[in-house]
Design an enzyme around this catalytic site. Sequence first.
Site, short mmCIF file in Angstrom:
data_model
loop_
_atom_site.label_atom_id
_atom_site.label_comp_id
_atom_site.label_asym_id
_atom_site.label_seq_id
_atom_site.Cartn_x
_atom_site.Cartn_y
_atom_site.Cartn_z
N HIS A 135 5.20 8.56 -6.77
CA HIS A 135 4.51 7.27 -6.10
C HIS A 135 3.87 7.72 -4.66
O HIS A 135 3.39 6.76 -4.06
CB HIS A 135 5.53 6.29 -6.09
CG HIS A 135 5.86 5.98 -7.42
ND1 HIS A 135 5.03 5.50 -8.41
CD2 HIS A 135 7.04 5.53 -7.94
CE1 HIS A 135 5.61 4.86 -9.52
NE2 HIS A 135 6.97 5.00 -9.09
N ILE A 149 1.23 5.55 -0.16
CA ILE A 149 2.46 5.29 -0.76
C ILE A 149 2.15 4.14 -1.67
O ILE A 149 1.81 3.05 -1.27
CB ILE A 149 3.58 5.11 0.30
CG1 ILE A 149 3.52 6.18 1.27
CG2 ILE A 149 4.90 4.85 -0.54
CD1 ILE A 149 4.56 5.86 2.38
N CYS A 150 2.63 4.22 -2.97
CA CYS A 150 2.34 3.29 -3.82
C CYS A 150 3.81 2.58 -3.89
O CYS A 150 4.68 2.93 -4.64
CB CYS A 150 1.92 3.70 -5.33
SG CYS A 150 2.01 2.53 -6.52
N LEU A 151 4.23 1.45 -2.91
CA LEU A 151 5.22 0.98 -3.04
C LEU A 151 4.99 -0.57 -2.68
O LEU A 151 4.11 -0.88 -1.76
CB LEU A 151 6.11 1.61 -2.07
CG LEU A 151 7.65 0.80 -1.75
CD1 LEU A 151 8.32 1.05 -2.85
CD2 LEU A 151 8.20 1.46 -0.42
#
Length: 161
Positions: A91, A98-100
Amino acid sequence: MSSSGAPSRKTLSKIATNRLQKELVEWQMNPPTGFKHKVTDNLQRWIIEVIGAPGTLYANDTYQLQVDFPEHYPMESPQVIFLHPAPLHPHIYSNGHICLDILYDSWSPAMTVSSICISILSMLSSSTEKQRPTDNDRYVKNCKNGRSPKETRWWFHDDKV
């Protein structure tokens, strides 16, 4: 990647300034485990050292987060990216994005820099493999010219890595 993707710099509102000063004091008194704030004279941009948790794939690895605060923080989420080199994680893109979900759609003004850091460390700690997202090359290519990760329409579909 020190300033690529940085949001346009507007002066922090009084609410944002007060909130960040309060968070900084709290951080200095009770820093989250595994993180160090690198002291600068810029309240609008924090550089935070991340130390991988013991017993994880990232144990003792050290990375740096850049946190850029918008004019209307905490009503608007900060931009958070890893500086180069970003950790290998399903991620985290090679450009540091950042894929959050809490950094975007699930942001709440009740969140703090400390809670963001704890979420990122938890994401790293729960990973079962060190690899880039499957669409890393395409995504990074489309992020030329310093596009902010906050301009991305993220699809949050996989919380098991």
